[in-house]
Design a protein around this motif. Structure first.
Motif, short mmCIF file in Angstrom:
data_model
loop_
_atom_site.label_atom_id
_atom_site.label_comp_id
_atom_site.label_asym_id
_atom_site.label_seq_id
_atom_site.Cartn_x
_atom_site.Cartn_y
_atom_site.Cartn_z
N HIS A 235 9.49 -1.55 4.17
CA HIS A 235 9.29 -0.91 2.87
C HIS A 235 7.79 -0.86 2.62
O HIS A 235 7.06 -1.82 2.92
CB HIS A 235 9.98 -1.73 1.79
CG HIS A 235 10.11 -1.02 0.49
ND1 HIS A 235 9.06 -0.87 -0.40
CD2 HIS A 235 11.16 -0.39 -0.08
CE1 HIS A 235 9.46 -0.20 -1.46
NE2 HIS A 235 10.74 0.10 -1.31
N PRO A 236 7.26 0.25 2.10
CA PRO A 236 5.81 0.34 1.88
C PRO A 236 5.27 -0.76 0.97
O PRO A 236 4.09 -1.12 1.06
CB PRO A 236 5.63 1.73 1.24
CG PRO A 236 6.99 2.18 0.83
CD PRO A 236 7.95 1.50 1.74
N GLY A 240 1.97 -2.97 1.42
CA GLY A 240 1.00 -3.10 0.33
C GLY A 240 0.63 -4.55 0.08
O GLY A 240 -0.54 -4.87 -0.15
N ILE A 241 1.62 -5.45 0.15
CA ILE A 241 1.36 -6.88 -0.05
C ILE A 241 0.44 -7.41 1.03
O ILE A 241 -0.52 -8.14 0.76
CB ILE A 241 2.70 -7.65 -0.06
CG1 ILE A 241 3.50 -7.32 -1.32
CG2 ILE A 241 2.46 -9.15 0.04
CD1 ILE A 241 4.92 -7.86 -1.32
N ILE A 242 0.74 -7.05 2.29
CA ILE A 242 -0.05 -7.54 3.42
C ILE A 242 -1.50 -7.06 3.30
O ILE A 242 -2.45 -7.83 3.46
CB ILE A 242 0.57 -7.08 4.75
CG1 ILE A 242 1.91 -7.78 4.97
CG2 ILE A 242 -0.37 -7.36 5.92
CD1 ILE A 242 2.68 -7.29 6.17
N ARG A 243 -1.68 -5.78 3.00
CA ARG A 243 -3.04 -5.22 2.89
C ARG A 243 -3.79 -5.81 1.70
O ARG A 243 -5.01 -6.03 1.77
CB ARG A 243 -2.96 -3.70 2.76
CG ARG A 243 -2.48 -2.99 4.02
CD ARG A 243 -3.54 -3.04 5.09
NE ARG A 243 -3.20 -2.19 6.23
CZ ARG A 243 -4.01 -1.96 7.25
NH1 ARG A 243 -5.21 -2.51 7.27
NH2 ARG A 243 -3.63 -1.19 8.24
N PHE A 263 -8.00 -2.71 0.57
CA PHE A 263 -7.49 -2.42 -0.77
C PHE A 263 -7.07 -0.95 -0.90
O PHE A 263 -6.09 -0.64 -1.60
CB PHE A 263 -8.55 -2.75 -1.83
CG PHE A 263 -8.69 -4.21 -2.10
CD1 PHE A 263 -7.58 -5.03 -2.21
CD2 PHE A 263 -9.95 -4.78 -2.26
CE1 PHE A 263 -7.71 -6.39 -2.46
CE2 PHE A 263 -10.10 -6.13 -2.52
CZ PHE A 263 -8.98 -6.94 -2.62
N PHE A 264 -7.79 -0.07 -0.24
CA PHE A 264 -7.43 1.34 -0.31
C PHE A 264 -6.07 1.57 0.37
O PHE A 264 -5.23 2.31 -0.16
CB PHE A 264 -8.51 2.19 0.36
CG PHE A 264 -8.28 3.68 0.26
CD1 PHE A 264 -8.30 4.31 -0.97
CD2 PHE A 264 -8.02 4.44 1.39
CE1 PHE A 264 -8.08 5.67 -1.08
CE2 PHE A 264 -7.80 5.80 1.29
CZ PHE A 264 -7.83 6.42 0.05
N TYR A 270 1.40 0.85 -2.14
CA TYR A 270 2.03 0.56 -3.43
C TYR A 270 2.37 1.86 -4.16
O TYR A 270 3.41 1.96 -4.82
CB TYR A 270 1.10 -0.28 -4.30
CG TYR A 270 1.11 -1.77 -3.99
CD1 TYR A 270 2.30 -2.46 -3.83
CD2 TYR A 270 -0.08 -2.48 -3.88
CE1 TYR A 270 2.31 -3.82 -3.56
CE2 TYR A 270 -0.08 -3.84 -3.61
CZ TYR A 270 1.11 -4.50 -3.45
OH TYR A 270 1.12 -5.85 -3.19
N ASP A 271 1.48 2.83 -4.06
CA ASP A 271 1.70 4.11 -4.72
C ASP A 271 2.93 4.80 -4.14
O ASP A 271 3.74 5.37 -4.86
CB ASP A 271 0.46 4.99 -4.57
CG ASP A 271 0.44 6.16 -5.53
OD1 ASP A 271 0.93 6.01 -6.67
OD2 ASP A 271 -0.04 7.24 -5.15
N GLU A 272 3.05 4.73 -2.82
CA GLU A 272 4.21 5.33 -2.16
C GLU A 272 5.50 4.62 -2.56
O GLU A 272 6.55 5.25 -2.71
CB GLU A 272 4.04 5.25 -0.64
CG GLU A 272 5.18 5.87 0.15
CD GLU A 272 4.99 5.74 1.65
OE1 GLU A 272 5.96 6.02 2.39
OE2 GLU A 272 3.89 5.33 2.09
N ALA A 273 5.42 3.30 -2.74
CA ALA A 273 6.60 2.53 -3.11
C ALA A 273 6.93 2.64 -4.60
O ALA A 273 7.99 2.20 -5.04
CB ALA A 273 6.37 1.06 -2.76
N GLY A 274 6.01 3.23 -5.38
CA GLY A 274 6.22 3.33 -6.82
C GLY A 274 6.03 2.00 -7.53
O GLY A 274 6.56 1.79 -8.62
N SER A 275 5.27 1.09 -6.90
CA SER A 275 5.06 -0.24 -7.48
C SER A 275 3.91 -0.21 -8.49
O SER A 275 2.87 0.41 -8.26
CB SER A 275 4.73 -1.24 -6.37
OG SER A 275 4.32 -2.47 -6.91
#
Length: 496
Positions: A235-236, A240-243, A263-264, A270-275
């Motif tokens: 899941h993206p 996102g968490i790892i990055r 961070f980028f 996160y943006d892709e996951a809608g978080s």
């Protein structure tokens, strides 16, 4: 929508607002059982306690365990958990798990149990609820490991590991991620490509643990290892968490460029996951841009541009703008007017470096014309404390960016003009050398000597020079002598 789908309802919805099954749900039970089940659903919103009793009565109406009893227990457990009746929920969850082996199909039970675990994870909000949730996970693992349902066992183990992370039970978390990694390997110890997603989720949890523990050495090794996993389709949000953790790791090492890149990437995932975490990571990206001293606006990229005017990010947008314009007063005003910025622990830890840079540049610019000033004068103009001014000047002096001496007794600072004195002395030495050279050339140069005839014809006074006009020797009569053409040692002629 099926009966299971209501487990996935957002946590901000009404706790008892569960949805109804479609007409294609199994309907082969007795009519009385079916009526009792739907009557209980009608009671959920207005009388949840009575609804629980009705749901628990459904299994008793069945001659043998079946779909209706399974569904009635699910609804009762959800309500009990929402009402804080955790002991009752655990008892009835144990009963529910007995239906898994034969009463319902494997796919239906797996989907129902997984959705229920998602539901209680979203609604748990205190330590007692977490303890109940941990018991749910343990019971689930025992059941599905016994039935060799490896996939659901892995999913449950990941959920349990996440619970340990939330509780900061790092010892239990370490043991659990080791168990997950081992389950994601083949018998020969190589990675199982079919389980790469679970392995990556375990890495993400472990990376978060070491990030919280500030163990950068272990974090760096795991971060690099996680980036090499290619068999997973995670899941993206996991990426996102790892990055994000990687970016924080690079920040702690003052590796601003790598932090900005991490961070980028985290923001994009996160943006892709809608978080909603994308907003916080975007703030970290802006913070890194300032620490880099970059003149590139982080909102110029296609991915971040839509958030340029987002009110949730506006304070950071104004900060980076004032930073790039060296406007220390505006920068300080933004921090003062937006105290919520510093509620994020990571921003609070790193914004001091940006503030110090801003103030240092402002101090250097302010004191440039002065050879003597007071600490109070700087503090007043920069709008910081005198102790902060003294610290900044101390760093500048140590770094040899400012040659000055601080008198702490009277709060004055005297700029050392040794460098200017050295320049003046070098200029004087240069002038003296030129004067000596000029005198030597005119007094001893052969081109300016007179032959005997010229010397006899006039009373020439050797060494007499008109220092106001030129270095040509003077004749006794007042005229000037100058060499005629003909080369070195030629005759001298006169001009008025």
């Amino acid at each position: 929508m099926s009966d299971d789908d209501d487990f996935m309802a957002d946590s901000d919805q009404e706790q008892y607002d569960f949805e109804y099954e479609d007409d294609d749900e199994p309907a082969d039970g007795d009519v009385d059982i079916e009526n009792k089940y739907y009557n209980a659903k009608q009671l959920k919103a207005d009388n949840p306690q009575e609804a629980i009793d009705e749901f628990l009565g459904v299994p008793n109406l069945e001659d043998q365990k079946g779909d209706w009893g399974f569904k009635g227990l699910k609804q009762a457990i959800k309500l009990e958990f929402a009402l804080g009746r955790y002991d009752d929920a655990i008892v009835h969850y144990k009963e529910l798990l007995t239906y898994v082996k034969s009463a319902v199909t494997r796919s239906y039970s797996e989907k129902s149990i997984n959705n229920m675990l998602d539901y209680i994870e979203k609604t748990a909000d205190d330590s007692t609820a977490y303890k109940c949730m941990e018991e749910f996970y343990s019971l689930t693992l025992d059941t599905f490991q016994a039935t060799n349902n490896e996939r659901l066992a892995l999913k449950t183990n990941v959920k349990l590991a996440k619970l340990y992370l939330d509780k900061k039970d790092y010892s239990a978390l370490s043991n659990k991620v080791k168990e997950i990694h081992k389950a994601c390997q083949r018998e020969d110890g190589s990675a199982d490509p079919g389980k790469g997603t679970y392995s990556l989720e375990a890495y993400a949890l472990e990376i978060q643990m070491y990030a919280e523990m500030k163990n950068n050495k272990r974090l760096k090794a795991l971060y690099q290892k996680a980036l090499t996993v290619r068999s997973a389709v995670p899941h993206p949000k996991v990426q996102g968490i790892i990055r994000e953790c990687g970016g924080k790791m690079h920040m702690s090492e003052e590796n601003w460029k790598e932090a900005q890149s991490a961070f980028f990437e985290s923001f994009k995932n996160y943006d892709e996951a809608g978080s909603m975490q994308r907003i916080q990571v975007l703030k970290y990206l802006v913070l890194t841009t300032m620490l880099m001293g970059s003149t590139i606006n982080p909102f110029d990229s296609q991915e971040t541009k839509p958030y340029r005017n987002d009110p949730r990010i506006s304070a950071m947008t104004e900060l980076v703008d004032s930073y790039q314009r060296d406007d220390v007063h505006r920068y300080e005003a933004i921090l003062k007017d937006n105290p919520d910025l510093l509620q994020d622990k990571f921003i609070a830890e790193n914004i001091d470096e940006v503030s110090r840079t801003m103030r240092t540049k402002a101090v250097l610019k302010l004191v440039a014309p002065y050879s003597r000033f007071t600490l109070a004068f700087i503090a007043k103009h920069i709008k910081v404390s005198i102790s902060e001014v003294q610290d900044i000047l101390g760093v500048l002096i140590v770094d040899k960016k400012l040659k000055a001496k601080i008198n702490q007794e009277n709060g004055t600072v005297v700029v050392d003009n040794v460098e200017n004195a050295d320049q003046l002395q070098r200029l004087q030495d240069w002038t003296s050398a030129i004067s000596d050279l000029w005198s030597t050339v005119l007094n001893e140069g052969e081109g300016f000597k007179l032959d005997e005839s010229q010397n006899a014809g006039g009373a020439f006074m050797p060494g007499a020079f008109d220092t106001n006009m030129s270095a040509a020797p003077l004749r006794a009569g007042g005229g000037r002598l100058r060499p005629q053409k003909g080369g070195r040692g030629g005759k001298m002629s006169t001009y008025a």
